[in-house]
Scaffold this motif. Structure first.
Motif: not given
Length: 279
Positions: A1-26
């Protein structure tokens, strides 16, 4: 991963977050990082595909048609309607981010088109997260919470069926399911106002205005994908809907809002001409 956040990994983390408010925040965090140019673009785009998104224990999942229905003239009825809308917006977060993660490497999206596609679907996901927050806050103000009532997974069933084909996903998610929201939301707004709940009606007005843009995004990319494949968009749309959406397209249609989304009636009216379910 580069020094910046990886777009796909950060977006994938949204999908992997279950708690509704946390998903929205991600989801909202991805959009902020993109706007601030803090996201790197994976190259080449990874080919491994995500599975189903993470889901909270509540709400209880039931079959379509088994969710609660109550009169909007009662508090319980307004809560039931808002809960159903919250569930739609919760699923819509995942639909937008799955669009980006799953199809960001599609061959139809070359060069600058890929960057635009990813940025636009992340923006849609940010809108859906904002909508979820508005509705969830309103539920809490009415003494309820998202998860209190049963819900169904019809939206994600449609995503599962089209996970292998970008054109099919675009045809069904924004251009059937979200376009249906353009048809029914004005009536819900009127009913909430008539029931003496202008606050809830105002939230739906925000959602409705944004939905026009989401359908327009879907239309724009559907045409792009069809052009890349050398296919005529109207015919391709009708074939995909017949293949993947068994419920049929049911009038009346909000042709004014659909026209503002650049979604002309020549696409969808032929599919509703007989009034019979499509095979």
């Amino acid at each position: 991963m580069s020094t910046a956040a990886d777009l796909r990994e950060m977006s994938l983390a949204v999908l992997q977050t279950a708690e509704p408010r946390a998903k929205a925040a991600a989801a909202r965090a991805v959009r902020r990082a993109l706007d601030e140019a803090r996201l790197a673009w994976p190259a080449p785009w990874p080919t491994d595909l995500p599975g189903a998104p993470a889901r909270p224990e509540r709400p209880l999942r039931v079959a379509p048609g088994k969710t609660p229905r109550r009169r909007l003239g009662t508090l319980e009825g307004r809560i039931a309607l808002l809960h159903a809308i919250a569930h739609i917006e919760f699923n819509a977060i995942d639909l937008a981010f799955d669009m980006a993660v799953r199809f960001g490497g599609d061959p139809a999206l070359g060069g600058a088109a890929r960057d635009r596609f990813l940025a636009e679907w992340i923006a849609v996901g940010d809108d859906e997260a904002r909508h979820f927050g508005l509705v969830a806050d309103r539920l809490e103000a009415l003494g309820a919470a998202y998860g209190d009532l049963a819900a169904h997974d019809g939206l994600w069933d449609a995503a599962r069926a089209t996970g292998h084909d970008l054109a099919a996903r675009l045809a069904i998610a924004p251009l059937v399911l979200e376009a249906r929201g353009l048809d029914v939301t004005p009536g819900m707004i009127d009913r909430l106002n008539s029931a003496g709940d202008p606050v809830s009606a105002g939230i739906l007005e925000v959602i409705y205005a944004d939905e026009v843009g989401h359908v327009a995004t879907g239309m724009r990319w559907f045409r792009h994908v069809c052009r890349a494949a050398g296919l005529e968009p109207e015919t391709r749309y009708q074939g995909l809907v017949q293949q993947y959406y068994r419920g049929g397209l049911k009038p009346p249609f909000n042709t004014d809002a659909r026209d503002r989304a650049e979604f002309p009636e020549e696409y969808y009216l032929p599919l509703a001409a007989t009034g019979a379910p499509l095979a």
